[in-house]
Structure formats: C-alpha cells, structure tokens
Scaffold this active site. Structure first.
Site, PDB file in Angstrom:
ATOM      1  N   LYS A  52       0.832  -1.210   0.000  1.00 28.74           N
ATOM      2  CA  LYS A  52       0.000   0.000   0.000  1.00 28.74           C
ATOM      3  C   LYS A  52       0.867   1.261   0.000  1.00 28.74           C
ATOM      4  O   LYS A  52       0.557   2.234  -0.691  1.00 28.74           O
ATOM      5  CB  LYS A  52      -0.945  -0.023   1.198  1.00 28.74           C
ATOM      6  N   GLN A  96      -4.775  -1.740   9.715  1.00 23.50           N
ATOM      7  CA  GLN A  96      -4.571  -3.032   9.073  1.00 23.50           C
ATOM      8  C   GLN A  96      -5.096  -4.165   9.953  1.00 23.50           C
ATOM      9  O   GLN A  96      -4.762  -4.265  11.132  1.00 23.50           O
ATOM     10  CB  GLN A  96      -3.083  -3.244   8.776  1.00 23.50           C
ATOM     11  N   ASP A 119     -11.137   2.162   3.793  1.00 23.46           N
ATOM     12  CA  ASP A 119     -11.329   0.709   3.692  1.00 23.46           C
ATOM     13  C   ASP A 119     -12.801   0.358   3.447  1.00 23.46           C
ATOM     14  O   ASP A 119     -13.111  -0.752   3.024  1.00 23.46           O
ATOM     15  CB  ASP A 119     -10.850   0.009   4.973  1.00 23.46           C
TER      16      ASP A 119
END
Length: 291
Positions: A52, A96, A119
């Site tokens: 990412k 995460q 997200d």
C-alpha cells in the site's frame, strides 16, 4: 479463454490516478495523504501495508505508516485513531487487520471517522453502499466490479453465485452485484449451503471468496462462465525456493479450460484491491462523498 489480468489493469488505473493527482497539485490543490496503522508483526499484514505504501508512491500520494508492537492496548489504539480523525492533513486512513486478539476489531472500525474510512468498513459506509448512496466501498468488491466492467463482462440479468459471506467480500459483493446498473441475479452460498454445487453449475459468473484452496472444480462450472477467484492461501510447494505458493479458491488449470474469462492467482483480484484503496483515498481528498 480470456485471462482477466488484474495486475495490468491496476497499473493502468494507478497511472490514471497519478495523472489526476498531478492535475490537482498543478492547480494549487493538496496532494492526497493516506495513513496506515500496523499493530504487531504479522507477515501477511507487513506485506500488505508495504504494498500500500508503494502504491501511494506510484499514485503520487503522501503516505504515513504508524507501527506499534502487538502489546499495544485497545485504549492506546483508539487514541491513535482519534488523532488521525482530528488531523486535517490526513485524507483517509486504514487500520490493518487482523488485530491482536485483545483488541475489539469492530470497536476500532466504528471509531474511525466514516469520512476517512477508505477501507469502507464503517457501518455508515456499509449501509450507504447497501442502499445505493455514494460511499467508500470495500476495496476487494470494488476492484472485482471494476474488473468486470473493464473486461466487458455482461452482468445484467446474469446469474451470479458468490461463494462466501464475509463482511469484507461476500456480503458487500452481493449488494453491489444487485445494484441498478449491474442488475445481476445473485445467490450467496456458504459452508451450510446444501445445493452449492448445483448453484455454481447454473451460474454465469462465479465469485469465489470462501478461503478453501482449489474448492471450485471443473465439474462445478458451466462452460463459458466467468470466474473471479478471490482466494489467496499459502500451500506447500517444494518446487519453489520459499517452499510454498499462493493457491486460489479455484482449481485454475482445470477450470480455465471451460471458463470464458478467469482471474489468476496471484495477479488477479489482489492488485485491484490495493488499487481501489488508492481510488478511495483520492475520493476522500476530493471530498466526493462527504462534505
């Protein structure tokens, strides 16, 4: 059979994003800024976060990585989330997953400002997506939809079977495939489905996100079906120097012989997931969904 190349498609989209970012900056606008929180040293999470960060560089974004040991308390993590919520320079951020067991993941997800939830996991974004309102959409389902669109896969009136009912892939994917403009007829199958194989054999599109290596076999696939493989399981492979390889949920070699279009593993859905996170971050920077 056509290979649906997620790696090449993602590279094209990232180039498009970078071009847009440079236009924004040249016009005096702010360069998008994505932050990520990583707790602990899970190997898979380390890889995902590094990918990412690399994607941010490719898209012309700024990125910030906040790393913490796995003994970080839930309270301390929520404090870090609150800081990012309040930081006007951060357009979007992710925490995460998975998190250490002593931390309530859902509590952390709900603590994220939904306007920075790139997200797409916050209940407000999930709810808005479900009823067709603009929102940050979970990156993997969004990436799959983009692959279907860019490869000209006909979805209107087609029977789509989704294997798996997770909050990250299965559930949002089913909602997206039913949306107006996509117009698929959707069936969701899971471990308790008694007619799973029959449903698959009748499907025009199969999206496999069940987490079982090579679960979808050739006898489950209708000739000419489109196959999207979300699975990424490490399986033992002594022929590889590292001793393992990635295996999807589909028996690729057998199914590719009868499918009309299919994604590989790796190089299919995975690169699109990170790419869609970049798209969401650009949308956050431009305040496309929320003022």
């Amino acid at each position: 059979m056509t290979l649906i190349d997620g790696k090449a498609t993602a590279a094209t989209i990232k180039a498009e994003i970078k071009e847009e970012v440079e236009r924004i900056v040249a016009a005096g606008g702010k360069r998008p800024h994505l932050a990520a929180i990583l707790v602990g040293h899970d190997g898979g999470s380390e890889t995902y976060v590094n990918n990412k960060v690399r994607a941010c560089e490719e898209c012309g974004f700024r990125s910030t990585l906040l790393r913490f040991e796995d003994d970080l308390s839930e309270e301390a993590l929520l404090d870090e989330v609150a800081k990012l919520n309040a930081n006007a320079d951060i357009d979007g951020f992710i925490v995460q997953l998975p998190l250490p067991r002593h931390i309530d993941e859902q509590k952390v997800i709900e603590a994220i400002d939904y306007r920075k939830d790139v997200d797409g996991f916050h209940p407000i974004n999930v709810g808005r997506m479900a009823i067709g309102l603009p929102a940050f959409i979970s990156a993997t389902p969004k990436g799959i939809l983009e692959l279907l669109r860019r490869y000209g896969v006909e979805t209107s009136g087609k029977k789509c079977v989704i294997l798996g009912r997770s909050n990250i892939v299965g559930k949002p994917m089913s909602q997206l495939m039913m949306q107006k403009g996509v117009d698929a007829t959707v069936t969701v199958c899971h471990s308790r489905s008694k007619t799973l194989k029959d449903e698959c054999r009748a499907a025009d599109i199969i999206i496999a996100a069940i987490g079982q290596p090579a679960f979808v076999t050739a006898d489950m696939v209708k000739p000419g079906a489109v196959i999207i493989d979300v699975g990424t399981t490490r399986v033992k492979d002594d022929t590889r120097a590292r001793g393992w390889r990635l295996q999807g949920d589909v028996d690729f070699q057998a199914v590719a012989l009868i499918a009309s279009q299919i994604t590989p593993v790796p190089g299919g859905v995975g690169p699109m997931t990170i790419c869609m996170l970049m798209q969401n971050t650009l949308a956050a920077a431009r305040h496309e969904y929320y003022d």
